[in-house]
Scaffold this motif. Sequence first.
Motif, PDB file in Angstrom:
ATOM      1  N   PRO A 166     -51.166  34.020   3.795  1.00 13.54           N
ATOM      2  CA  PRO A 166     -51.349  35.371   4.344  1.00 13.54           C
ATOM      3  C   PRO A 166     -50.031  36.034   4.754  1.00 13.54           C
ATOM      4  O   PRO A 166     -49.844  37.233   4.524  1.00 13.54           O
ATOM      5  CB  PRO A 166     -52.264  35.152   5.551  1.00 13.54           C
ATOM      6  N   TRP A 167     -49.100  35.284   5.356  1.00 17.14           N
ATOM      7  CA  TRP A 167     -47.839  35.895   5.793  1.00 17.14           C
ATOM      8  C   TRP A 167     -47.018  36.356   4.592  1.00 17.14           C
ATOM      9  O   TRP A 167     -46.281  37.349   4.672  1.00 17.14           O
ATOM     10  CB  TRP A 167     -47.031  34.945   6.669  1.00 17.14           C
ATOM     11  N   GLN A 168     -47.160  35.661   3.453  1.00 22.82           N
ATOM     12  CA  GLN A 168     -46.451  36.081   2.239  1.00 22.82           C
ATOM     13  C   GLN A 168     -47.056  37.373   1.694  1.00 22.82           C
ATOM     14  O   GLN A 168     -46.332  38.247   1.218  1.00 22.82           O
ATOM     15  CB  GLN A 168     -46.516  34.967   1.200  1.00 22.82           C
ATOM     16  N   ARG A 169     -48.383  37.495   1.789  1.00 19.32           N
ATOM     17  CA  ARG A 169     -49.033  38.744   1.357  1.00 19.32           C
ATOM     18  C   ARG A 169     -48.581  39.904   2.245  1.00 19.32           C
ATOM     19  O   ARG A 169     -48.373  41.022   1.768  1.00 19.32           O
ATOM     20  CB  ARG A 169     -50.554  38.601   1.452  1.00 19.32           C
ATOM     21  N   ILE A 170     -48.435  39.629   3.559  1.00 19.52           N
ATOM     22  CA  ILE A 170     -47.976  40.675   4.482  1.00 19.52           C
ATOM     23  C   ILE A 170     -46.575  41.145   4.100  1.00 19.52           C
ATOM     24  O   ILE A 170     -46.280  42.345   4.121  1.00 19.52           O
ATOM     25  CB  ILE A 170     -48.005  40.153   5.942  1.00 19.52           C
ATOM     26  N   VAL A 171     -45.707  40.210   3.733  1.00 19.61           N
ATOM     27  CA  VAL A 171     -44.350  40.579   3.311  1.00 19.61           C
ATOM     28  C   VAL A 171     -44.415  41.465   2.070  1.00 19.61           C
ATOM     29  O   VAL A 171     -43.708  42.483   1.979  1.00 19.61           O
ATOM     30  CB  VAL A 171     -43.500  39.320   3.029  1.00 19.61           C
ATOM     31  N   ILE A 172     -45.269  41.106   1.115  1.00 20.72           N
ATOM     32  CA  ILE A 172     -45.408  41.905  -0.112  1.00 20.72           C
ATOM     33  C   ILE A 172     -45.899  43.307   0.226  1.00 20.72           C
ATOM     34  O   ILE A 172     -45.394  44.306  -0.298  1.00 20.72           O
ATOM     35  CB  ILE A 172     -46.379  41.217  -1.091  1.00 20.72           C
ATOM     36  N   LEU A 173     -46.876  43.385   1.119  1.00 17.30           N
ATOM     37  CA  LEU A 173     -47.443  44.680   1.490  1.00 17.30           C
ATOM     38  C   LEU A 173     -46.428  45.530   2.255  1.00 17.30           C
ATOM     39  O   LEU A 173     -46.331  46.748   2.044  1.00 17.30           O
ATOM     40  CB  LEU A 173     -48.698  44.462   2.358  1.00 17.30           C
ATOM     41  N   PHE A 174     -45.683  44.895   3.155  1.00 16.23           N
ATOM     42  CA  PHE A 174     -44.698  45.631   3.961  1.00 16.23           C
ATOM     43  C   PHE A 174     -43.495  46.065   3.128  1.00 16.23           C
ATOM     44  O   PHE A 174     -42.827  47.053   3.459  1.00 16.23           O
ATOM     45  CB  PHE A 174     -44.227  44.761   5.127  1.00 16.23           C
ATOM     46  N   ALA A 175     -43.227  45.352   2.036  1.00 15.54           N
ATOM     47  CA  ALA A 175     -42.031  45.623   1.225  1.00 15.54           C
ATOM     48  C   ALA A 175     -42.026  47.025   0.630  1.00 15.54           C
ATOM     49  O   ALA A 175     -40.957  47.618   0.447  1.00 15.54           O
ATOM     50  CB  ALA A 175     -41.910  44.582   0.112  1.00 15.54           C
ATOM     51  N   GLY A 176     -43.203  47.584   0.346  1.00 18.10           N
ATOM     52  CA  GLY A 176     -43.260  48.939  -0.208  1.00 18.10           C
ATOM     53  C   GLY A 176     -42.761  49.987   0.769  1.00 18.10           C
ATOM     54  O   GLY A 176     -41.806  50.733   0.484  1.00 18.10           O
ATOM     55  N   PRO A 177     -43.381  50.082   1.971  1.00 16.65           N
ATOM     56  CA  PRO A 177     -42.882  51.027   2.977  1.00 16.65           C
ATOM     57  C   PRO A 177     -41.429  50.750   3.353  1.00 16.65           C
ATOM     58  O   PRO A 177     -40.648  51.689   3.554  1.00 16.65           O
ATOM     59  CB  PRO A 177     -43.823  50.789   4.168  1.00 16.65           C
ATOM     60  N   PHE A 178     -41.071  49.464   3.458  1.00 16.09           N
ATOM     61  CA  PHE A 178     -39.694  49.117   3.832  1.00 16.09           C
ATOM     62  C   PHE A 178     -38.704  49.661   2.802  1.00 16.09           C
ATOM     63  O   PHE A 178     -37.618  50.143   3.164  1.00 16.09           O
ATOM     64  CB  PHE A 178     -39.549  47.599   3.943  1.00 16.09           C
ATOM     65  N   ALA A 179     -39.081  49.611   1.524  1.00 17.40           N
ATOM     66  CA  ALA A 179     -38.214  50.146   0.464  1.00 17.40           C
ATOM     67  C   ALA A 179     -37.998  51.645   0.653  1.00 17.40           C
ATOM     68  O   ALA A 179     -36.908  52.163   0.386  1.00 17.40           O
ATOM     69  CB  ALA A 179     -38.822  49.867  -0.913  1.00 17.40           C
ATOM     70  N   ASN A 180     -39.027  52.353   1.140  1.00 20.93           N
ATOM     71  CA  ASN A 180     -38.882  53.787   1.397  1.00 20.93           C
ATOM     72  C   ASN A 180     -37.934  54.054   2.554  1.00 20.93           C
ATOM     73  O   ASN A 180     -37.157  55.014   2.535  1.00 20.93           O
ATOM     74  CB  ASN A 180     -40.245  54.418   1.693  1.00 20.93           C
ATOM     75  N   PHE A 181     -37.973  53.204   3.588  1.00 24.57           N
ATOM     76  CA  PHE A 181     -37.040  53.352   4.705  1.00 24.57           C
ATOM     77  C   PHE A 181     -35.601  53.093   4.240  1.00 24.57           C
ATOM     78  O   PHE A 181     -34.674  53.798   4.642  1.00 24.57           O
ATOM     79  CB  PHE A 181     -37.396  52.388   5.835  1.00 24.57           C
ATOM     80  N   ILE A 182     -35.436  52.081   3.384  1.00 25.33           N
ATOM     81  CA  ILE A 182     -34.100  51.771   2.855  1.00 25.33           C
ATOM     82  C   ILE A 182     -33.588  52.928   2.002  1.00 25.33           C
ATOM     83  O   ILE A 182     -32.420  53.328   2.110  1.00 25.33           O
ATOM     84  CB  ILE A 182     -34.132  50.472   2.020  1.00 25.33           C
ATOM     85  N   LEU A 183     -34.468  53.487   1.161  1.00 26.18           N
ATOM     86  CA  LEU A 183     -34.070  54.632   0.332  1.00 26.18           C
ATOM     87  C   LEU A 183     -33.628  55.797   1.211  1.00 26.18           C
ATOM     88  O   LEU A 183     -32.600  56.433   0.941  1.00 26.18           O
ATOM     89  CB  LEU A 183     -35.225  55.067  -0.564  1.00 26.18           C
ATOM     90  N   ALA A 184     -34.389  56.073   2.265  1.00 26.74           N
ATOM     91  CA  ALA A 184     -34.031  57.170   3.176  1.00 26.74           C
ATOM     92  C   ALA A 184     -32.668  56.924   3.803  1.00 26.74           C
ATOM     93  O   ALA A 184     -31.836  57.840   3.891  1.00 26.74           O
ATOM     94  CB  ALA A 184     -35.100  57.318   4.264  1.00 26.74           C
TER      95      ALA A 184
END
Length: 352
Positions: free
Chosen positions: A89-107
């Motif tokens: 489950p914690w690995q799935r959470i990382v995968i799910l969080f990675a999308g929004p996190f990528a948007n923060f990094i892009l910003a």
Amino acid sequence: MGTITFLIVLSILVFIHELGHFLAARYFGVTVHVFSIGFGKKLFSKTWKGTEWRFALIPLGGYVKMKGQDDTKPGLIEDGKDSYNNIKPWQRIVILFAGPFANFILAAVIYFAIAILGATSLAPTIGNVIENSPAAKAGLAVNDKIIRINDTEIKTWEEIGKTITQTQGALKFYVQRGNKVQAFIIKPQVSDSENIFREKIKKRMIGIAPAPKLVTINHSPIEAISYAYDKTIESSKMIFLGVQKLIQGIIPSSEIGGVITIGKVISDASESSFIALLAITALISVNLGVLNLLPIPALDGGHIMFNLYEIIARRKPSDRVFMYLTITGWVILGSLMLLGIYNDINRIFLKE
């Protein structure tokens, strides 16, 4: 041209978001069947390293389809270590969080570029002095340029407000008037004002307004990193607060904008300047990251909540509960999209 710019910007934001999910999934060994920009009918696709990369007809989003993940089939079981439903489950959470996190990094990357290219802001030049205000009584005048307050150097108008509100007691203003620098002692007074959400607040003010002048601030690479971090955090907090105020009813639902509003904002920014376009793109990227983290089923945040439940309860939510909550999530999202479009159309007709 505005429509093309809008589609390009939106496609980049969606690509980065989905790339975050994709890279995290591949890091944990999960097979990704499809990486799509857009929904609906496939316009173009190419298979590379086991993933079908495609562009679809409706360019208002995108998705990655991983082995073992299907919202329409919550009980789907696909065997193998490369299946999403077989990792922790914690690995799935990382995968799910990675999308929004990528948007923060892009910003942050965009804000860094803005800082290097030259960030524009209102100049610290006085355009109006309110009668009988602390500034007027001290002797400040129109066209005065504030260069320092106490020991704080002032480069933009925004810094004036921050310095006044974050200090106590009287302040020493150093002002450039013509070719001379003069000093004025001013004691701000607490007055009625409004914040960005139009809420009534009390704050320290001296009674001045800015002149319609812009200043370009160039930053060193080190300064640009700090600028990018501060702007990304500031934008994230503003959007989180905006959502909170919307739920509380402080911001009326008529303020919600849809794709038409987003398209117009991007189009107007592109016509203004490249820096303005970058600034709007960064803000929308943060917005995309924040909204996807909301605990609404069908969004990344909702799926994160499901996985947190599994970690705490040591079992997955039932297929029936998962399906009902997911459908509810889609209804909420669909309603918000329709409300945004309705408001967009209303604004168009009101202008006419």
